[in-house]
Every structure is written in C-alpha cells, then in structure tokens.
Design a protein around this motif. Structure first.
Motif, PDB file in Angstrom:
ATOM      1  N   ARG A  69      28.402 -30.000 -39.899  1.00  0.00           N
ATOM      2  CA  ARG A  69      27.652 -30.984 -40.178  1.00  0.00           C
ATOM      3  C   ARG A  69      28.092 -31.923 -41.461  1.00  0.00           C
ATOM      4  NH1 ARG A  69      22.199 -30.962 -39.856  1.00  0.00           N
ATOM      5  NH2 ARG A  69      21.923 -31.071 -42.142  1.00  0.00           N
ATOM      6  N   ILE A  70      28.768 -33.138 -41.205  1.00  0.00           N
ATOM      7  CA  ILE A  70      29.502 -33.942 -42.244  1.00  0.00           C
ATOM      8  C   ILE A  70      28.730 -35.139 -42.749  1.00  0.00           C
ATOM      9  CG2 ILE A  70      31.400 -35.153 -42.271  1.00  0.00           C
ATOM     10  CD1 ILE A  70      32.844 -33.330 -40.306  1.00  0.00           C
ATOM     11  N   VAL A  71      28.913 -35.241 -43.960  1.00  0.00           N
ATOM     12  CA  VAL A  71      28.514 -36.302 -44.777  1.00  0.00           C
ATOM     13  C   VAL A  71      29.629 -37.400 -45.254  1.00  0.00           C
ATOM     14  CG1 VAL A  71      27.519 -37.436 -46.912  1.00  0.00           C
ATOM     15  CG2 VAL A  71      26.489 -35.564 -45.742  1.00  0.00           C
ATOM     16  N   ILE A  72      29.473 -38.683 -44.664  1.00  0.00           N
ATOM     17  CA  ILE A  72      30.683 -39.721 -45.113  1.00  0.00           C
ATOM     18  C   ILE A  72      29.981 -40.661 -46.273  1.00  0.00           C
ATOM     19  CG2 ILE A  72      31.897 -41.663 -44.109  1.00  0.00           C
ATOM     20  CD1 ILE A  72      31.478 -40.417 -41.372  1.00  0.00           C
ATOM     21  N   VAL A  73      30.919 -40.463 -47.377  1.00  0.00           N
ATOM     22  CA  VAL A  73      30.578 -41.563 -48.431  1.00  0.00           C
ATOM     23  C   VAL A  73      31.618 -42.292 -48.536  1.00  0.00           C
ATOM     24  CG1 VAL A  73      30.251 -41.495 -51.008  1.00  0.00           C
ATOM     25  CG2 VAL A  73      29.695 -39.203 -49.670  1.00  0.00           C
ATOM     26  N   ALA A  96      35.467 -35.556 -32.431  1.00  0.00           N
ATOM     27  CA  ALA A  96      36.142 -34.251 -32.659  1.00  0.00           C
ATOM     28  C   ALA A  96      35.065 -33.057 -32.399  1.00  0.00           C
ATOM     29  CB  ALA A  96      36.487 -34.058 -33.998  1.00  0.00           C
ATOM     30  N   GLY A  97      33.878 -33.486 -31.943  1.00  0.00           N
ATOM     31  CA  GLY A  97      32.736 -32.434 -31.667  1.00  0.00           C
ATOM     32  C   GLY A  97      31.754 -32.130 -32.960  1.00  0.00           C
ATOM     33  N   HIS A  98      31.970 -32.983 -33.943  1.00  0.00           N
ATOM     34  CA  HIS A  98      31.074 -32.536 -35.377  1.00  0.00           C
ATOM     35  C   HIS A  98      29.817 -33.688 -35.435  1.00  0.00           C
ATOM     36  CE1 HIS A  98      34.477 -30.004 -36.405  1.00  0.00           C
ATOM     37  NE2 HIS A  98      35.347 -30.714 -36.256  1.00  0.00           N
TER      38      HIS A  98
END
Length: 133
Positions: free
Chosen positions: A2-6, A23-25
């Motif tokens: 689980r990714i956050v982009i800032v 990439a599957g995230h």
C-alpha cells in the motif's frame, strides 16, 4: 504494498501511480503539500511512500519524510535535486533522481518491494541512490 505518493506535479504523480499499479501495488493516497501528505499517511497507514522534496507549500517533503520515519514507514525521496536531501536522508531508504526512466523506476520499485517485504538483500539498481552511500 500500500503506497502513498507525495508529489506536487500532477502528471508525475499520475505517471508514478500508473507504474506502481502496473507493478501490482495499490496507491492508497496522493498529496501535493505537507499537511495533506501527513493526513493521508495517518489515515491510510501505508506500507511505503514516494516523497518529492519540493511540494506546493515549499521544500516540505523533508518534514513529511521525518513524519514517515517517526511512524516507521519506509520511503524514498523522488527529487530533481539530490543535494537538497540532508546527509542523514531523514530516515529514507534512498532517493530516485528526476527525471527518471520508466525502466529505472520499475527496477527501483522491485528492489524496494523486496526490501520492504524483508526478502534477501541484493544490490540496489543504479536508479536508486541509497541513503548509506
């Protein structure tokens, strides 16, 4: 993961989101300034974050990085100027320099995924400047 982009540049954030999802995230949030970033981080509890240094409210990505480090969330800086990163990287794994190539980003993300998931250490790709370097 689980990714956050800032990231304050909308097109770069969208491109990064597309690559992360390919990439599957899962991208669980995006933010363009430090207060929005901290809110998303605290709400979504990401596994990882990509953080630009210069956001809409100035060079506050460093503060976002400190917040992530304080919460034990791994992250990398994504920046056009590596010299703006403090020598201790404020706890970041490393940095990806803009402009980056799609291949370089994919290689860095694959390495970061293995690292965050605790898999065996391998040499980082050239596109990822490691904090210990």
């Amino acid at each position: 993961m689980r990714i956050v982009i800032v990231e304050d540049e909308a097109l770069l954030a969208l491109e990064l989101e597309c690559e992360v999802e390919a990439a599957g995230h899962q991208v669980v949030g995006q933010a363009m300034n430090s207060s929005a970033a901290i809110s998303v981080i605290d709400t979504e509890q990401p596994d990882f974050a990509f953080v630009d240094i210069h956001l809409l409210d100035g060079p506050t990505g460093i503060d976002v990085g400190r917040h992530l480090a304080g919460r034990g969330i791994p992250f990398v800086f994504v920046t056009g100027n590596l010299k703006r990163i403090p020598s201790d990287f404020v706890g970041a794994i490393g940095a990806i320099e803009k402009p980056y190539t799609v291949n370089g980003l994919q290689n860095a993300l694959a390495y970061i995924s293995r690292l965050v998931e605790g898999e065996g250490k391998t040499a980082p790709p050239p596109s990822l400047v490691m904090a210990s370097a």
